[in-house]
Design an enzyme around this catalytic site. Structure first.
Site, PDB file in Angstrom:
ATOM      1  N   CYS A 178      75.896  13.128  37.964  1.00  0.00           N
ATOM      2  CA  CYS A 178      76.676  12.161  37.194  1.00  0.00           C
ATOM      3  C   CYS A 178      76.115  11.962  35.790  1.00  0.00           C
ATOM      4  O   CYS A 178      76.883  11.775  34.836  1.00  0.00           O
ATOM      5  CB  CYS A 178      76.748  10.840  37.945  1.00  0.00           C
ATOM      6  SG  CYS A 178      77.686  10.986  39.495  1.00  0.00           S
ATOM      7  N   CYS A 220      73.054   9.640  39.380  1.00  0.00           N
ATOM      8  CA  CYS A 220      72.262  10.788  39.831  1.00  0.00           C
ATOM      9  C   CYS A 220      72.303  11.885  38.768  1.00  0.00           C
ATOM     10  O   CYS A 220      72.943  11.749  37.722  1.00  0.00           O
ATOM     11  CB  CYS A 220      72.814  11.313  41.161  1.00  0.00           C
ATOM     12  SG  CYS A 220      74.354  12.248  40.979  1.00  0.00           S
ATOM     13  N   GLU A 244      81.137   7.473  39.732  1.00  0.00           N
ATOM     14  CA  GLU A 244      81.151   7.788  38.294  1.00  0.00           C
ATOM     15  C   GLU A 244      82.050   8.984  37.998  1.00  0.00           C
ATOM     16  O   GLU A 244      82.784   9.006  37.005  1.00  0.00           O
ATOM     17  CB  GLU A 244      79.740   8.126  37.788  1.00  0.00           C
ATOM     18  CG  GLU A 244      78.691   7.067  38.033  1.00  0.00           C
ATOM     19  CD  GLU A 244      77.915   7.306  39.326  1.00  0.00           C
ATOM     20  OE1 GLU A 244      78.555   7.511  40.380  1.00  0.00           O
ATOM     21  OE2 GLU A 244      76.687   7.273  39.272  1.00  0.00           O
ATOM     22  N   HIS A 302      81.449  11.162  43.658  1.00  0.00           N
ATOM     23  CA  HIS A 302      80.720   9.930  43.364  1.00  0.00           C
ATOM     24  C   HIS A 302      81.611   9.023  42.510  1.00  0.00           C
ATOM     25  O   HIS A 302      82.504   9.505  41.805  1.00  0.00           O
ATOM     26  CB  HIS A 302      79.424  10.247  42.604  1.00  0.00           C
ATOM     27  CG  HIS A 302      78.361  10.877  43.446  1.00  0.00           C
ATOM     28  ND1 HIS A 302      77.059  11.029  43.023  1.00  0.00           N
ATOM     29  CD2 HIS A 302      78.412  11.385  44.706  1.00  0.00           C
ATOM     30  CE1 HIS A 302      76.352  11.610  43.982  1.00  0.00           C
ATOM     31  NE2 HIS A 302      77.145  11.845  45.013  1.00  0.00           N
TER      32      HIS A 302
END
Lengths: 148, 148
Positions: free
Chosen positions: B85, B82, B54, B52
């Site tokens: 993260c 999420c 992040e 992801h």
């Protein structure tokens, strides 16, 4: 190989992590009865706060299979996965998770946010706890005792 | 640079992710007023379910600073982080998180497990939501519309 053999390999990874000065947690990823990835914690060595054993094993396996989703694969890990790793396990679509010691302070499977029971968790693996718990727990306790 | 400028850079990362066929989310990490890492989602390209925006930004910044902990650093991300993260943000000891659109289905800050409000979360950043929300949300909606 049996489930206890896979957990023994995860424990070896945890022991090697301890020797490197890392929090002793180890993980192996098994696909069709074969180990396809094995890792211990490397957050210090790699200067990477996300480099937990589970994350490294998932990333290694996904790279090997060139697949984001590891359907049918099982994770053996010596400690209850944290919130970050629980979500990564779900994203990777792992079939089963076997873990050793529970982690009341940081775990997210049977402790904490119990992520697999939440409506924002969109894939839930089968979970088996307590496999190799005594050894995993003793290793962690010994590690933190020498640190104080 | 202002906060809106940093979020514009995150949005550019999200747009580039969309062009690569990835879910359009982008992130930048700012330390002492300078961008030290920027990333868009790369889960498909890297065959890595943990890639992801992040996570990639945090890992890049930590590698650059050779530090597991990014105290004093701020994250700008176009979508509510999420569960994975959110926990990584806490591990990295980020100071502030600015996010654009909320994510009721997968978010973990104001949605889902609201990780920063949980007792198993051991570092809580300051959170600012809604910055650049309209653009971030339009980009995501447009992406998923063309996919159907």
């Amino acid at each position: 190989m049996k489930r206890t053999d896979f957990m023994s390999l995860a424990l070896q990874q945890a022991q090697e992590a301890a020797r490197r000065g890392e929090v002793p947690v180890g993980a192996v990823l098994v696909c069709d009865g074969a180990v396809i990835a094995a890792a211990g914690n490397r957050t210090r060595e790699l200067a990477d706060p996300t480099a937990h054993a589970e994350m490294l094993a998932i990333r290694e396996a996904a790279a090997k299979l060139t697949a984001e989703r590891l359907c049918g694969c099982d994770l053996y890990v010596t400690l209850e996965p944290c919130t970050m790793c629980a979500a990564a396990i779900s994203f990777a679509r792992l079939r089963r998770v076997y873990f050793g010691a529970t982690d009341e302070k940081g775990g997210a499977i049977v402790s904490g946010v119990r992520f697999f029971s939440q409506p924002t968790c969109h894939h839930v693996p089968d979970v088996y706890s307590g496999l190799g718990e005594t050894d995993a727990s003793a290793l962690l306790k010994g590690f933190f005792r020498t640190r104080r």
